[in-house]
Every structure is written in structure tokens, then in C-alpha cells.
Scaffold this motif. Structure first.
Motif, PDB file in Angstrom:
ATOM      1  N   MET A 176       0.835  -1.205   0.000  1.00 21.86           N
ATOM      2  CA  MET A 176       0.000   0.000   0.000  1.00 21.86           C
ATOM      3  C   MET A 176       0.866   1.250   0.000  1.00 21.86           C
ATOM      4  O   MET A 176       0.591   2.207  -0.722  1.00 21.86           O
ATOM      5  N   ASN A 177       1.935   1.243   0.829  1.00 21.98           N
ATOM      6  CA  ASN A 177       2.833   2.389   0.878  1.00 21.98           C
ATOM      7  C   ASN A 177       3.494   2.635  -0.474  1.00 21.98           C
ATOM      8  O   ASN A 177       3.648   3.771  -0.915  1.00 21.98           O
ATOM      9  N   PHE A 195       3.497  14.328  -8.792  1.00 19.39           N
ATOM     10  CA  PHE A 195       4.569  15.321  -8.672  1.00 19.39           C
ATOM     11  C   PHE A 195       5.296  15.497 -10.005  1.00 19.39           C
ATOM     12  O   PHE A 195       5.593  16.623 -10.412  1.00 19.39           O
ATOM     13  N   THR A 196       5.571  14.384 -10.687  1.00 17.75           N
ATOM     14  CA  THR A 196       6.225  14.471 -11.995  1.00 17.75           C
ATOM     15  C   THR A 196       5.330  15.204 -12.990  1.00 17.75           C
ATOM     16  O   THR A 196       5.819  16.002 -13.815  1.00 17.75           O
ATOM     17  N   LEU A 254      14.345  13.417 -15.037  1.00 10.84           N
ATOM     18  CA  LEU A 254      15.161  13.508 -13.825  1.00 10.84           C
ATOM     19  C   LEU A 254      14.291  13.369 -12.579  1.00 10.84           C
ATOM     20  O   LEU A 254      14.659  12.674 -11.618  1.00 10.84           O
ATOM     21  N   THR A 255      13.138  14.031 -12.591  1.00  7.95           N
ATOM     22  CA  THR A 255      12.217  13.977 -11.450  1.00  7.95           C
ATOM     23  C   THR A 255      11.758  12.550 -11.193  1.00  7.95           C
ATOM     24  O   THR A 255      11.799  12.060 -10.059  1.00  7.95           O
ATOM     25  N   TRP A 256      11.337  11.862 -12.251  1.00 10.90           N
ATOM     26  CA  TRP A 256      10.867  10.482 -12.100  1.00 10.90           C
ATOM     27  C   TRP A 256      11.985   9.570 -11.612  1.00 10.90           C
ATOM     28  O   TRP A 256      11.770   8.735 -10.727  1.00 10.90           O
ATOM     29  N   PHE A 257      13.173   9.747 -12.177  1.00 12.57           N
ATOM     30  CA  PHE A 257      14.314   8.914 -11.789  1.00 12.57           C
ATOM     31  C   PHE A 257      14.683   9.125 -10.324  1.00 12.57           C
ATOM     32  O   PHE A 257      14.902   8.158  -9.575  1.00 12.57           O
ATOM     33  N   PHE A 287       4.010   5.662  -5.403  1.00 12.47           N
ATOM     34  CA  PHE A 287       3.989   5.665  -6.864  1.00 12.47           C
ATOM     35  C   PHE A 287       3.019   6.716  -7.390  1.00 12.47           C
ATOM     36  O   PHE A 287       3.329   7.467  -8.313  1.00 12.47           O
ATOM     37  N   LYS A 288       1.838   6.765  -6.772  1.00 11.47           N
ATOM     38  CA  LYS A 288       0.834   7.739  -7.196  1.00 11.47           C
ATOM     39  C   LYS A 288       1.307   9.165  -6.923  1.00 11.47           C
ATOM     40  O   LYS A 288       1.137  10.060  -7.757  1.00 11.47           O
TER      41      LYS A 288
END
Length: 197
Positions: A5-6, A17-18, A64-67, A11-12
């Protein structure tokens, strides 16, 4: 189950944010395009060196943000810690991100308003802080790059950020233990006093 769940929540959050970062960078690029054109920045601020267009930031910053968010999630998963500690860790991550964000903004402002010397002093302070705090973390790099994006684009702050991350890693993980070891030995020597012959 709680761990899954965490991870789903993280992930969400990372996805949102990305998405926000992507909308932000492309909005900035669009605004620049219709107000004099998208700027380019010369490496080391020298006219004789190649210039890098801010258009590259539209691709680089979301990736970069996702990575970096993935790196943060991987670190939390690897630590395998209790829920209460995870909450504390996430709070620390948020604080480090916010601190790096404001550091990047201040660095850009001082440089932009003609105070490069202050920017240089700030980097020296950063190296000193790197001996006591893990400024090499992914959230610090992300905050630093986002904080400098408006002034310098994305590419140059990313390159500088990776160099600072490397230096911060060496200082915190390798130089700091040596200093602590020497300091603790010195303190023990003072506490025990002079040895009797």
C-alpha cells in the motif's frame, strides 16, 4: 500488505509530482517562447563555450524527477523500516527537498543580481554542511535543480548538481568518518589524561 500500500501511495504521489513538474517546465518554456524566445545558457557563463537551449529542460526535468523519486522509493524500500520510522524518513526527505529548493533559488538570485561572490560562499558553506548532513541524497539534487531552473534552465543545474552530489557523497561517507574517528580519539585522550610512566 502495508508495504505494498505504501509503495502504491508513493507511486501515485511520484506520478502526480512528476506531472506537476512537467506542466511547470513546459509552461515556463511556453511563456519564454512568447516573451522574447526561449533562452540559452553558455557553459560556465562564458561566451566562448557552447550554449545549451532551455528547450532541453522540457525533456530532462520530467525524466530527472521520475528517476530521483524512484531512487527515493528504492531507498525507503531497501531500508525495510517500521511504519512510524517511514513517516519520519518521509518528513526528513521533505525537509531536505525544501532546503535544497531554497538553496537553489537563493544561489540563482544572488548570481542573477550580480553577487557571484555570495554564490561562491554559499557553495563553501554547502561543502561544510556536507560533513554533517547527507546533502547528496536524491531529494536534495531534485530540489536544487528545480530551484535553479527558472534562472539557468535545467541542463546546467543538473550537471552542477551531479558534481555537488559526488563531492557531498565523498565528504559525508568517506571524509566525515575519518574526522569523527580522529576527533573521538582526541576526546578519549583528553578524558584519560596523561599516561603515567
Amino acid at each position: 500488505m502495508a508495504s505494498i500500500m505504501n509503495e502504491k501511495v508513493f507511486f501515485k504521489t511520484s506520478l502526480y509530482f512528476t506531472g506537476i513538474v512537467t506542466i511547470g517546465i513546459w509552461s515556463l518554456l511556453a511563456w519564454n517562447y512568447y516573451h522574447g524566445g526561449v533562452p540559452s545558457h553558455h557553459i560556465l557563463h562564458r561566451q566562448d563555450l557552447p550554449a545549451i537551449s532551455n528547450w532541453w529542460g522540457g525533456l530532462l526535468l520530467p525524466l530527472l524527477t521520475w528517476f530521483l523519486l524512484y531512487r527515493i522509493q528504492k531507498r525507503l524500500r531497501h531500508d525495510n523500516i517500521e511504519k512510524s520510522t517511514v513517516i519520519n524518513r518521509r518528513t526528513n526527505i521533505l525537509f531536505r527537498f525544501t532546503g535544497a529548493l531554497f538553496f537553489g533559488i537563493l544561489l540563482s538570485l544572488f548570481f542573477n543580481f550580480g553577487y557571484p561572490d555570495i554564490s561562491g560562499y554559499m557553495l563553501i558553506v554547502l561543502f561544510l554542511l556536507a560533513l554533517f548532513f547527507p546533502v547528496y541524497r536524491a531529494e536534495c539534487l531534485l530540489g536544487f535543480v528545480i530551484g535553479m531552473t527558472f534562472t539557468f534552465g535545467v541542463v546546467l543545474p543538473t550537471a552542477v548538481g551531479f558534481i555537488l552530489t559526488l563531492v557531498g557523497t565523498v565528504l559525508y561517507l568517506y571524509v566525515r568518518p575519518v574526522i569523527l574517528y580522529i576527533a573521538s580519539g582526541f576526546v578519549r585522550k583528553i578524558k584519560t589524561g596523561p599516561t603515567n610512566k
